[in-house]
Motif scaffolding. Structure first.
Motif, PDB file in Angstrom:
ATOM      1  N   LYS A 162       0.750  -1.284   0.165  1.00  0.00           N
ATOM      2  CA  LYS A 162       0.008   0.031   0.118  1.00  0.00           C
ATOM      3  C   LYS A 162       0.943   1.305  -0.052  1.00  0.00           C
ATOM      4  CE  LYS A 162      -3.868  -2.315   2.326  1.00  0.00           C
ATOM      5  NZ  LYS A 162      -4.888  -2.216   3.379  1.00  0.00           N
ATOM      6  N   ASN A 163       0.283   2.357  -0.597  1.00  0.00           N
ATOM      7  CA  ASN A 163       0.934   3.435  -0.601  1.00  0.00           C
ATOM      8  C   ASN A 163       0.778   4.353   0.750  1.00  0.00           C
ATOM      9  OD1 ASN A 163      -1.373   4.691  -1.074  1.00  0.00           O
ATOM     10  ND2 ASN A 163      -1.191   5.003  -3.145  1.00  0.00           N
ATOM     11  N   GLU A 164       1.179   5.529   0.822  1.00  0.00           N
ATOM     12  CA  GLU A 164       0.961   6.293   2.110  1.00  0.00           C
ATOM     13  C   GLU A 164      -0.292   6.522   2.247  1.00  0.00           C
ATOM     14  OE1 GLU A 164       1.921   8.972  -1.543  1.00  0.00           O
ATOM     15  OE2 GLU A 164       2.803   7.391  -0.609  1.00  0.00           O
ATOM     16  N   ARG A 165      -1.478   6.510   1.266  1.00  0.00           N
ATOM     17  CA  ARG A 165      -2.647   6.753   1.457  1.00  0.00           C
ATOM     18  C   ARG A 165      -3.549   5.518   1.737  1.00  0.00           C
ATOM     19  NH1 ARG A 165      -1.108   9.724  -3.175  1.00  0.00           N
ATOM     20  NH2 ARG A 165      -2.201   7.974  -4.324  1.00  0.00           N
ATOM     21  N   GLU A 173      -3.783   2.937  -0.220  1.00  0.00           N
ATOM     22  CA  GLU A 173      -4.307   2.271  -1.548  1.00  0.00           C
ATOM     23  C   GLU A 173      -3.231   1.347  -1.791  1.00  0.00           C
ATOM     24  OE1 GLU A 173      -6.121   6.602  -3.063  1.00  0.00           O
ATOM     25  OE2 GLU A 173      -4.021   5.948  -3.590  1.00  0.00           O
ATOM     26  N   ALA A 174      -3.624   0.028  -2.297  1.00  0.00           N
ATOM     27  CA  ALA A 174      -3.094  -0.943  -2.844  1.00  0.00           C
ATOM     28  C   ALA A 174      -2.366  -0.403  -4.214  1.00  0.00           C
ATOM     29  CB  ALA A 174      -3.899  -2.083  -3.159  1.00  0.00           C
ATOM     30  N   VAL A 175      -1.140  -0.690  -4.324  1.00  0.00           N
ATOM     31  CA  VAL A 175      -0.310  -0.593  -5.313  1.00  0.00           C
ATOM     32  C   VAL A 175       0.168  -1.565  -6.150  1.00  0.00           C
ATOM     33  CG1 VAL A 175       0.326   1.755  -4.582  1.00  0.00           C
ATOM     34  CG2 VAL A 175       1.913  -0.246  -4.146  1.00  0.00           C
ATOM     35  N   GLN A 176       0.322  -1.581  -7.303  1.00  0.00           N
ATOM     36  CA  GLN A 176       0.950  -2.830  -8.123  1.00  0.00           C
ATOM     37  C   GLN A 176       2.471  -2.618  -8.015  1.00  0.00           C
ATOM     38  OE1 GLN A 176      -0.949  -5.310  -9.809  1.00  0.00           O
ATOM     39  NE2 GLN A 176      -2.769  -4.537  -8.900  1.00  0.00           N
ATOM     40  N   SER A 177       2.885  -4.002  -7.358  1.00  0.00           N
ATOM     41  CA  SER A 177       4.399  -4.191  -7.707  1.00  0.00           C
ATOM     42  C   SER A 177       4.812  -4.171  -9.082  1.00  0.00           C
ATOM     43  CB  SER A 177       5.017  -5.246  -6.931  1.00  0.00           C
ATOM     44  OG  SER A 177       4.347  -6.548  -7.495  1.00  0.00           O
ATOM     45  N   PRO A 178       6.012  -3.540  -9.699  1.00  0.00           N
ATOM     46  CA  PRO A 178       6.545  -3.627 -10.795  1.00  0.00           C
ATOM     47  C   PRO A 178       6.497  -5.133 -11.456  1.00  0.00           C
ATOM     48  CG  PRO A 178       7.911  -2.320  -9.544  1.00  0.00           C
ATOM     49  CD  PRO A 178       6.888  -2.957  -8.616  1.00  0.00           C
ATOM     50  N   ALA A 179       6.173  -5.379 -12.669  1.00  0.00           N
ATOM     51  CA  ALA A 179       6.252  -6.709 -13.292  1.00  0.00           C
ATOM     52  C   ALA A 179       7.611  -7.294 -12.974  1.00  0.00           C
ATOM     53  CB  ALA A 179       5.839  -6.549 -14.807  1.00  0.00           C
ATOM     54  N   GLY A 180       7.613  -8.472 -12.500  1.00  0.00           N
ATOM     55  CA  GLY A 180       8.578  -9.252 -12.296  1.00  0.00           C
ATOM     56  C   GLY A 180       9.510  -8.937 -11.057  1.00  0.00           C
ATOM     57  N   ALA A 181       9.022  -7.782 -10.521  1.00  0.00           N
ATOM     58  CA  ALA A 181       9.854  -7.505  -9.058  1.00  0.00           C
ATOM     59  C   ALA A 181       9.095  -8.105  -7.784  1.00  0.00           C
ATOM     60  CB  ALA A 181       9.790  -6.047  -8.819  1.00  0.00           C
ATOM     61  N   PRO A 182       9.969  -8.625  -7.103  1.00  0.00           N
ATOM     62  CA  PRO A 182       9.323  -9.420  -5.857  1.00  0.00           C
ATOM     63  C   PRO A 182       8.903  -8.476  -5.017  1.00  0.00           C
ATOM     64  CG  PRO A 182      11.638  -9.432  -5.643  1.00  0.00           C
ATOM     65  CD  PRO A 182      11.287  -8.786  -6.908  1.00  0.00           C
ATOM     66  N   GLY A 183       7.448  -8.690  -4.276  1.00  0.00           N
ATOM     67  CA  GLY A 183       6.906  -8.040  -3.284  1.00  0.00           C
ATOM     68  C   GLY A 183       6.074  -7.026  -4.051  1.00  0.00           C
TER      69      GLY A 183
END
Length: 109
Positions: free
Chosen positions: A94-97, A99-109
């Motif tokens: 989640k970001n500072e607000r 809200e769920a954020v997508q992790s960059p493609a191929g990046a863990p977490g």
């Protein structure tokens, strides 16, 4: 569903497992939560089973809470941090607000 809630640990763990296998997840959870609240809040077997039940239901935050409690109760057991990490890896980033954020493609977490 019956409202039988035994105080014997073997009966509770076995009955909860049977309820889970019958698809009665709510009843399985109720039995474990009752036992942890009214009989032994630090029962390792009940906490582990409840954590696994939450994982089975994709309730990752609740499962993480169980494994966090297990670490506090039994800090030398290497299974609890590993299970906690599995749960944390499933939680959305989640970001500072908040809200769920997508992790960059191929990046863990």
């Amino acid at each position: 569903a019956h409202r039988f809630a035994p105080k014997d640990e073997t009966a509770v763990l076995a009955l909860s497992l049977l309820e889970q296998r019958r698809g009665q997840i709510d009843e399985a959870q109720r039995l474990l939560v009752y036992f942890l609240q009214d009989v032994d809040p630090a029962h390792i077997g009940a906490l582990k089973q409840l954590g696994k039940l939450h994982m089975y239901e994709d309730h990752w935050s609740k499962a993480a809470g169980c494994f966090h409690r297990l670490i506090a109760i039994d800090p030398t057991n290497n299974e609890w941090p590993a299970q906690l990490q599995v749960c944390l890896d499933q939680l959305p980033v989640k970001n500072e607000r908040g809200e769920a954020v997508q992790s960059p493609a191929g990046a863990p977490g």
